[in-house]
Design an enzyme around this catalytic site. Structure first.
Site, PDB file in Angstrom:
ATOM      1  N   ASP A 219       3.288 -34.757  -5.357  1.00  0.00           N
ATOM      2  CA  ASP A 219       2.327 -34.442  -4.298  1.00  0.00           C
ATOM      3  C   ASP A 219       3.037 -34.620  -2.960  1.00  0.00           C
ATOM      4  OD1 ASP A 219       2.487 -37.135  -3.784  1.00  0.00           O
ATOM      5  OD2 ASP A 219       0.337 -37.387  -3.501  1.00  0.00           O
TER       6      ASP A 219
ATOM      7  N   LYS B 134       0.910 -29.108 -10.705  1.00  0.00           N
ATOM      8  CA  LYS B 134       0.785 -30.520 -10.332  1.00  0.00           C
ATOM      9  C   LYS B 134      -0.472 -31.142 -10.961  1.00  0.00           C
ATOM     10  CE  LYS B 134      -1.320 -32.534  -7.134  1.00  0.00           C
ATOM     11  NZ  LYS B 134      -2.003 -32.826  -5.891  1.00  0.00           N
TER      12      LYS B 134
END
Ligand code: SF4
Length: 212
Positions: free
Chosen positions: A139, A121
């Site tokens: 997220d 991420k």
């Protein structure tokens, strides 16, 4: 309504709500963004900005961060969760950038993920923000909203969500939609008390509550 129609309506609505959504982490230099994104794990951008302003003034170069005492870094970021690990990561990232990448943040995903504390991420966020590479980072807000709107399955993990959203979204919208979904999740479709009453896409939301 097909998923594509739902996506279209969602993107139109997000454009209306957050036309200028962008990365809210403060940084001047590329490596500062890498550190800021690493620090943002399990905390808010606001809390990160509150510590990096002083951190990057006290340690104004990669060299100074790489040579800093761990205890000094810890005291700079003590207000953040996991600050002990994150302090070690600051030093690790700085040393590795100097030793292996001549002090330059790499674009390559594997190279980015070789930096301490940088996972998939974080690497996606960095590639999108610094190099405008079409990445779609997932997220907690992006995951929650994507599930509520039925774009992904309730039990999909982050990897599956990223894959499915990449298929649904036009590539040209990956970066902007990532930021817009974060804003939407933060201010409208909140985890605990989503503002369903005023939400214009509640018609096809699977979790429209309660007051929608
Ligand atoms: Fe979120 Fe409520 Fe809108 Fe659904 S209806 S997307 S839960 S704010």
């Amino acid at each position: 309504m097909t998923k594509q129609e739902k996506i279209h309506r969602t993107l139109t609505y997000l454009d209306e709500l957050f036309p200028d959504a962008h990365c809210e982490l403060h940084y001047q230099k590329d490596y500062e963004l890498v550190i800021a994104v690493m620090l943002s794990a399990q905390t808010t951008d606001e809390s990160v900005n509150a510590v990096t302003a002083h951190l990057f003034t006290r340690f104004p170069s990669l060299e100074s961060l790489a040579n800093a005492e761990i205890s000094a870094l810890e005291s700079e970021i003590r207000t953040l969760g996991l600050f002990r690990n994150k302090a070690r990561n600051i030093r690790g990232i700085s040393s590795k950038l100097l030793d292996d990448f001549a002090g330059v943040v790499p674009q390559n995903k594997e190279a980015l993920m070789s930096l301490p504390g940088v996972g998939n991420k974080t690497a996606n966020v960095i590639r999108a923000e610094l190099f405008h590479i079409p990445e779609f980072a997932v997220d907690t807000h992006v995951a929650r909203v994507s599930k509520r709107l039925g774009f992904v399955n309730p039990h999909d993990d982050v990897e599956a969500i990223e894959k499915k959203m990449r298929r649904l979204l036009p590539e040209s919208r990956y970066i902007k939609t990532h930021h817009q979904l974060i804003h939407f999740g933060r201010y409208v479709c909140k985890a605990r008390q989503p503002q369903c009453l005023n939400c214009k896409i509640c018609a096809f939301c699977l979790e429209k509550n309660k007051n929608c």
